[in-house]
Write an enzyme that holds these catalytic residues in place. Structure first.
Site, PDB file in Angstrom:
ATOM      1  N   GLY A  56       1.231   5.084   0.335  1.00 49.95           N
ATOM      2  CA  GLY A  56       1.003   5.951   0.733  1.00 49.95           C
ATOM      3  C   GLY A  56      -0.615   5.573   1.790  1.00 49.95           C
ATOM      4  CB  CYS A  94     -12.744  19.786  -1.802  1.00 52.95           C
ATOM      5  SG  CYS A  94     -10.755  20.344  -1.750  1.00 52.95           S
ATOM      6  CB  SER A 140       1.685  11.032   8.577  1.00 51.65           C
ATOM      7  OG  SER A 140       1.663  11.255   9.275  1.00 51.65           O
ATOM      8  CD  GLU A 165       0.846  13.064  15.926  1.00 51.09           C
ATOM      9  OE1 GLU A 165      -0.217  12.154  15.573  1.00 51.09           O
ATOM     10  OE2 GLU A 165       1.870  13.122  15.655  1.00 51.09           O
ATOM     11  CD  GLN A 166      -1.348   9.195   7.021  1.00 51.43           C
ATOM     12  OE1 GLN A 166      -0.121   9.142   6.545  1.00 51.43           O
ATOM     13  NE2 GLN A 166      -1.974   9.832   6.867  1.00 51.43           N
ATOM     14  CG  ASP A 185      -2.354   1.093   1.122  1.00 54.50           C
ATOM     15  OD1 ASP A 185      -2.024   2.088   0.885  1.00 54.50           O
ATOM     16  OD2 ASP A 185      -2.564   0.984   2.206  1.00 54.50           O
ATOM     17  CB  THR A 238       2.491   7.031   5.321  1.00 53.82           C
ATOM     18  OG1 THR A 238       2.103   8.046   5.407  1.00 53.82           O
ATOM     19  CG2 THR A 238       2.919   6.775   7.028  1.00 53.82           C
TER      20      THR A 238
END
Length: 389
Positions: free
Chosen positions: A181, A360, A205, A207-208, A179, A203
């Site tokens: 991202g 958006c 990030s 935090e992620q 995966d 990723t």
């Protein structure tokens, strides 16, 4: 002395007032093309709180429009409807300040998504705080478009999207999936729980990564804080959901080369990305500064060109209108949870985030931007691909 007096503060003030009045009149005539009024009675009408706002909007385009809203210089009861009408009438093409042209030129000439800059969006946007995102998103923290075909709630729509991807990839127990991202691991956790696969996710990030590692120690999942260019290994399937918007035109081919290198000969690769019908050469200047640094929406032709000689296109699915509904659901959650975060983030952030979500939603509603799922194979599936919906 009389000459100096006539050109002094009073004269300049009068001239400034005329210029301001002229700007407001021009903005009024421009917005009329989209059935938007200044200080009108419709929910989508623009209300000026500062007489200088019109000039800022016209002089600085998208950046001026967004920053003046953040500053409270104008308001609108339904920003999503405002943007839907503005974009449907294509008014954004009629205001093109020099700053926007510089932004376009910079996107064309520079690699703003190189391996060093790729980490900026993680730090600026995705590391905003897991508690904040948990209050806005579904229980799996899925920060991409839901699939609303048979869904009535955000939770149902996100689970339907995850299952749709699994079925399109034709997952089977024991498969190894990459995966690119991976976000907070929503796809990986769903695929492992419901289809018996093991997954590796990357990723940018922190935090992620920390949240996902703590959340899913019981599942065969590996979360890496890593740029996609560094990925090694072979995988039966590859998925990338909502990350390609951060890759950039100068790296599309390199991204596809990584996926091709890592995908098994008989494997499938699903790419889920927002896209645009016209080459925008970089993201919207306001979005670039305040929401997604270095972002860029691809076109169909750019993705197709990047896959040439590497992949065959087995399926292409556009369900962009579903993103409108997803964004409105996120907005409802955000507004409900805002009292919890007001002291920490402040009212300016609230206006910024509202503007982001509603702009958006209006863009997807107007079909100015789209949501595509591509299913790709390395050499074409023998006998063809059975489409899933």
């Amino acid at each position: 002395m009389s000459t100096i007096t006539s050109n002094g503060p009073g004269h300049d003030s009068h001239r400034w007032g005329l210029r301001r009045s002229s700007s407001e009149q021009y903005l009024r005539e421009l917005l009329k093309q989209a059935d938007i009024e200044i200080n009108g009675h419709h929910s989508w009408d623009l209300r000026l709180n500062d007489p200088n706002a019109a000039e800022q909007i016209l002089a600085r385009g998208s950046l001026g429009l967004g920053e003046s809203y953040m500053a409270g210089e104008w308001d609108c009861d339904r920003l999503d409807q405002f943007f839907h009408r503005l974009l449907k009438a294509r008014l954004h093409h009629q205001v093109r300040p020099s700053r926007a042209l510089f932004h376009i030129l910079r996107a064309r000439l520079l690699n703003r998504q190189n391996s060093r800059r790729a980490w900026q969006v993680g730090e600026h946007h995705y590391d905003l705080g897991n508690a904040f995102y948990r209050s806005m998103l579904d229980s799996r923290m899925t920060y991409t478009c839901g699939y609303w075909k048979d869904a009535r709630t955000l939770e149902q729509a996100q689970e339907a999207k995850l299952d749709l991807i699994c079925r399109k990839l034709k997952l089977e127990p024991g498969m190894r999936v990459l995966d690119i991202g991976c976000g907070w691991g929503s796809f990986m956790s769903y695929a492992a729980e419901h289809y018996g696969v093991e997954c590796v996710g990357v990723t940018v990030s922190r935090e992620q990564t920390a949240w996902a590692q703590q959340q899913y120690p019981h599942l065969p999942l590996e979360f890496r804080l890593q740029d996609y260019r560094e990925v090694q290994g072979q995988f039966d399937r590859i998925v990338s959901v909502g990350m390609f918007e951060h890759v950039g035109r100068k790296n599309y081919r390199a991204f596809m080369a990584v996926a091709h290198r890592c995908l098994a000969e008989d494997g499938l690769f699903l790419l889920h990305t927002i896209g645009t019908r016209e080459d925008a050469a970089g993201s919207d200047p306001w979005m670039d500064r305040y929401i997604f640094p270095n972002g860029e929406l691809p076109t169909l032709s750019q993705i197709s060109s990047a896959t040439r000689g590497l992949f065959d296109v087995e399926d292409l699915h556009n369900f962009g209108p579903d993103y409108d509904r997803t964004l409105m659901a996120w907005y409802d959650n955000f507004r409900a949870a805002w009292p919890e975060f007001r002291e920490q983030l402040g009212d300016r952030f609230c206006r910024m985030w509202t503007y982001y979500l509603m702009a958006c939603a209006g863009a997807f509603r107007s079909r100015e931007i789209h949501l595509w799922q591509w299913v790709l194979s390395r050499d074409g599936l023998e006998g063809g691909y059975d489409r899933v919906s």
